[in-house]
Scaffold this motif. Structure first.
Motif, PDB file in Angstrom:
ATOM      1  N   VAL A 283       0.880  -1.174   0.000  1.00  0.00           N
ATOM      2  CA  VAL A 283       0.000   0.000   0.000  1.00  0.00           C
ATOM      3  C   VAL A 283       0.913   1.218   0.000  1.00  0.00           C
ATOM      4  N   TYR A 284       0.713   2.104  -0.960  1.00  0.00           N
ATOM      5  CA  TYR A 284       1.535   3.298  -1.058  1.00  0.00           C
ATOM      6  C   TYR A 284       0.760   4.498  -0.528  1.00  0.00           C
ATOM      7  N   VAL A 285       1.377   5.255   0.361  1.00  0.00           N
ATOM      8  CA  VAL A 285       0.760   6.446   0.913  1.00  0.00           C
ATOM      9  C   VAL A 285       1.639   7.630   0.541  1.00  0.00           C
ATOM     10  N   CYS A 286       1.193   8.434  -0.392  1.00  0.00           N
ATOM     11  CA  CYS A 286       1.961   9.583  -0.831  1.00  0.00           C
ATOM     12  C   CYS A 286       1.332  10.849  -0.288  1.00  0.00           C
ATOM     13  N   SER A 287       1.918  11.990  -0.622  1.00  0.00           N
ATOM     14  CA  SER A 287       1.394  13.248  -0.108  1.00  0.00           C
ATOM     15  C   SER A 287      -0.004  13.493  -0.675  1.00  0.00           C
ATOM     16  N   GLY A 288      -0.782  14.281   0.039  1.00  0.00           N
ATOM     17  CA  GLY A 288      -2.188  14.444  -0.292  1.00  0.00           C
ATOM     18  C   GLY A 288      -3.006  13.458   0.505  1.00  0.00           C
ATOM     19  N   LYS A 289      -4.303  13.641   0.557  1.00  0.00           N
ATOM     20  CA  LYS A 289      -5.157  12.789   1.369  1.00  0.00           C
ATOM     21  C   LYS A 289      -5.389  11.445   0.677  1.00  0.00           C
ATOM     22  N   PRO A 290      -4.926  10.354   1.280  1.00  0.00           N
ATOM     23  CA  PRO A 290      -5.097   9.065   0.622  1.00  0.00           C
ATOM     24  C   PRO A 290      -6.479   8.469   0.874  1.00  0.00           C
ATOM     25  N   THR A 291      -6.999   7.770  -0.085  1.00  0.00           N
ATOM     26  CA  THR A 291      -8.230   7.011   0.066  1.00  0.00           C
ATOM     27  C   THR A 291      -7.910   5.554  -0.206  1.00  0.00           C
ATOM     28  N   PHE A 292      -8.220   4.693   0.746  1.00  0.00           N
ATOM     29  CA  PHE A 292      -7.886   3.293   0.623  1.00  0.00           C
ATOM     30  C   PHE A 292      -9.145   2.476   0.363  1.00  0.00           C
ATOM     31  N   SER A 293      -9.003   1.406  -0.396  1.00  0.00           N
ATOM     32  CA  SER A 293     -10.093   0.456  -0.558  1.00  0.00           C
ATOM     33  C   SER A 293      -9.701  -0.861   0.094  1.00  0.00           C
ATOM     34  N   ASN A 294     -10.677  -1.623   0.481  1.00  0.00           N
ATOM     35  CA  ASN A 294     -10.419  -2.869   1.187  1.00  0.00           C
ATOM     36  C   ASN A 294     -10.335  -4.023   0.198  1.00  0.00           C
TER      37      ASN A 294
ATOM     38  N   MET B 228       5.249  -4.578   7.411  1.00  0.00           N
ATOM     39  CA  MET B 228       6.518  -3.893   7.560  1.00  0.00           C
ATOM     40  C   MET B 228       6.328  -2.511   6.955  1.00  0.00           C
ATOM     41  N   TRP B 229       6.588  -1.458   7.731  1.00  0.00           N
ATOM     42  CA  TRP B 229       6.507  -0.099   7.199  1.00  0.00           C
ATOM     43  C   TRP B 229       7.817   0.216   6.489  1.00  0.00           C
ATOM     44  N   VAL B 230       7.705   0.762   5.296  1.00  0.00           N
ATOM     45  CA  VAL B 230       8.868   1.033   4.452  1.00  0.00           C
ATOM     46  C   VAL B 230       8.846   2.499   4.039  1.00  0.00           C
ATOM     47  N   GLY B 231       9.915   3.220   4.324  1.00  0.00           N
ATOM     48  CA  GLY B 231      10.045   4.607   3.914  1.00  0.00           C
ATOM     49  C   GLY B 231      10.837   4.696   2.625  1.00  0.00           C
ATOM     50  N   SER B 232      10.231   5.253   1.589  1.00  0.00           N
ATOM     51  CA  SER B 232      10.875   5.314   0.282  1.00  0.00           C
ATOM     52  C   SER B 232      10.993   6.761  -0.179  1.00  0.00           C
ATOM     53  N   GLY B 233      11.505   6.930  -1.384  1.00  0.00           N
ATOM     54  CA  GLY B 233      11.563   8.252  -1.975  1.00  0.00           C
ATOM     55  C   GLY B 233      10.254   8.694  -2.573  1.00  0.00           C
ATOM     56  N   ASP B 234       9.272   7.796  -2.580  1.00  0.00           N
ATOM     57  CA  ASP B 234       7.962   8.115  -3.129  1.00  0.00           C
ATOM     58  C   ASP B 234       6.846   7.654  -2.211  1.00  0.00           C
ATOM     59  N   GLY B 235       6.971   7.956  -0.936  1.00  0.00           N
ATOM     60  CA  GLY B 235       5.895   7.696  -0.015  1.00  0.00           C
ATOM     61  C   GLY B 235       6.176   6.579   0.968  1.00  0.00           C
ATOM     62  N   LEU B 236       5.192   6.392   1.836  1.00  0.00           N
ATOM     63  CA  LEU B 236       5.246   5.373   2.871  1.00  0.00           C
ATOM     64  C   LEU B 236       4.547   4.113   2.364  1.00  0.00           C
ATOM     65  N   ILE B 237       5.182   2.966   2.552  1.00  0.00           N
ATOM     66  CA  ILE B 237       4.655   1.710   2.049  1.00  0.00           C
ATOM     67  C   ILE B 237       4.321   0.798   3.224  1.00  0.00           C
ATOM     68  N   ALA B 238       3.115   0.234   3.214  1.00  0.00           N
ATOM     69  CA  ALA B 238       2.760  -0.834   4.143  1.00  0.00           C
ATOM     70  C   ALA B 238       2.922  -2.141   3.394  1.00  0.00           C
ATOM     71  N   MET B 239       3.896  -2.940   3.781  1.00  0.00           N
ATOM     72  CA  MET B 239       4.288  -4.106   2.995  1.00  0.00           C
ATOM     73  C   MET B 239       4.045  -5.369   3.807  1.00  0.00           C
ATOM     74  N   GLU B 240       3.170  -6.230   3.319  1.00  0.00           N
ATOM     75  CA  GLU B 240       2.855  -7.481   4.003  1.00  0.00           C
ATOM     76  C   GLU B 240       3.109  -8.633   3.053  1.00  0.00           C
ATOM     77  N   VAL B 241       3.973  -9.531   3.456  1.00  0.00           N
ATOM     78  CA  VAL B 241       4.362 -10.664   2.621  1.00  0.00           C
ATOM     79  C   VAL B 241       4.017 -11.940   3.370  1.00  0.00           C
ATOM     80  N   PHE B 242       3.423 -12.893   2.686  1.00  0.00           N
ATOM     81  CA  PHE B 242       3.061 -14.163   3.292  1.00  0.00           C
ATOM     82  C   PHE B 242       4.022 -15.233   2.788  1.00  0.00           C
ATOM     83  N   TRP B 243       4.849 -15.718   3.703  1.00  0.00           N
ATOM     84  CA  TRP B 243       5.910 -16.651   3.354  1.00  0.00           C
ATOM     85  C   TRP B 243       5.397 -18.078   3.416  1.00  0.00           C
ATOM     86  N   LYS B 244       6.096 -18.948   2.746  1.00  0.00           N
ATOM     87  CA  LYS B 244       5.770 -20.360   2.823  1.00  0.00           C
ATOM     88  C   LYS B 244       6.045 -20.878   4.231  1.00  0.00           C
TER      89      LYS B 244
END
Length: 385
Positions: A10-21, A303-319
């Motif tokens: 999930v990428y969260v950039c500047s401006g008001k984000p709208t998320f869908s489920n 895992m919260w990830v700080g990038s050069g293009d916004g905040l990322i919520a990263m969820e990975v499902f491992w074997k």
């Protein structure tokens, strides 16, 4: 706002984000925004609040996300400076925010500022950690600061770092096996008999710029450098996990003990506890760019990830066998996240104690740990005697 695959990113950039489920992602409906896309700092505190500082902050500096709403702190209210580079939580729950001109301290309604007239030459804070003895240590532009809640002590480059080249930059500070480790522009130094001594072992990160240090609960210390990633077990030599072409910027440990490494040129690498590479996440897997600045593990979820293009919520499902995710674009059958070191009670440094079964949850702030009882939703903190 950009969606790649909302079961994973999930990428969260500047401006008001709208998320869908869609899938397992978070839902944010016009709740707030981040003021800049380049994320300079992120961390998660003992209450699972996410703290963020973007690069552009004319009025709001420090952002806090509690899982529902955003709050903002700046020089207009409590902050010494709108830029935050470092964060640690002491044993009383007090929060230390380090920046270019010193520390801002917050505890409940109380706040305090520690600046140049108190800190001397070492006021440019780059990183900080609270040791088991509840001593605050800070990596600074020209050395290391120590605060034992009775007074400050300075360790400057000419007082034991074994590095007489200037300027000296100390970028990282960590505790390892009851020792203090500092990472700077010329490698790693260890505090020995109240003097920092440079690590000159041939296998280690000598003379490399160290940007992050992290202690793993399995009694290993990891160093992220501008030219590779290094890991060291107690009484063992360093090993290089990523080669010199990897410009590493941050390290985080996820809830299952995997080692996540952010780089400024190759995306994100994930290793298991033994140092085996599990996966490399790049633009092919949803990252907008290869440069990643910082990482912070939430107590549950992404895992919260700080990038050069916004905040990322990263969820990975491992074997189940913790092997590499061969195709992260495909949703793997959802399994309960396995508990890391879940048999018994562990102290704040991850060493096994005795008692009931609990789940270990890392704070991501000061190297300490928060614990959740398996049979309830209450967080329990295990204090050292």
């Amino acid at each position: 706002l950009v969606f790649y695959d909302t079961t994973k990113f999930v990428y969260v950039c500047s401006g008001k984000p709208t998320f869908s489920n869609l899938g397992y992602s978070f839902i944010w409906h016009q709740r707030g925004w981040i003021e800049g896309n380049k994320i300079d700092f992120i961390s998660v505190d003992h209450n699972n609040n996410l703290w963020v500082t973007p690069d552009f902050h004319p009025s709001w500096g420090l952002h806090r996300y509690d899982g529902t709403e955003w709050s903002y702190y700046s020089t207009n209210d409590v902050m010494l400076h709108n830029t935050v580079n470092a964060f640690a939580v002491d044993s009383s729950g007090g929060k230390w925010f380090g920046g270019p001109f010193g520390f801002t301290y917050l505890k409940g309604e109380h706040s305090a500022r520690y600046r140049e007239n108190t800190l001397g030459n070492l006021y440019d804070i780059r990183d900080c950690v609270v040791s088991e003895e509840n001593v605050l240590w800070a990596a600074c532009r020209n050395g290391v600061l120590r605060y034992d809640f009775s007074g400050w002590k300075s360790y400057e480059y000419n007082e034991g770092f074994n590095n007489h080249e200037t300027p000296l930059f100390i970028e990282a500070i960590e505790t390892f096996d009851n020792e203090i480790v500092a990472g700077g522009s010329k490698g790693v130094s260890w505090l020995r008999e109240d003097i920092f001594v440079k690590d000159t072992t041939p296998e280690g990160p000598e003379n490399r710029a160290v940007y992050a240090l992290k202690t793993h609960p399995s009694e290993q210390i990891i160093a992220a450098t501008a030219n590779g990633l290094f890991i060291k077990s107690k009484n063992m030599p360093w090993r290089q996990l990523l080669q010199d072409d990897a410009n590493c910027s941050d390290i985080e440990i996820d809830l299952d003990g995997r080692i996540w490494v952010a780089t400024r040129n190759q995306g994100i690498f994930v290793f298991d506890e033994a140092g085996n590479q599990l996966f490399q996440f790049t633009t092919e897997h949803g990252l907008l760019y290869h440069y990643i600045y910082n990482l912070a593990q939430s107590h549950h979820g992404p895992m919260w990830v700080g990038s050069g293009d916004g905040l990322i919520a990263m969820e990975v499902f491992w074997k189940e066998d913790n092997s590499s995710v061969t195709n992260p674009k495909v949703t793997i059958t959802r399994k309960p996240i396995s508990q890391f070191r879940n048999n018994g009670i562990f102290d704040l440094r991850g060493r096994k104690q005795t008692g009931q079964s609990i789940q270990q949850l890392r704070s991501g702030a000061s190297g300490m740990y928060i614990y959740k009882n398996d049979k309830s939703d209450n967080l329990k903190r295990i204090e050292l005697k």
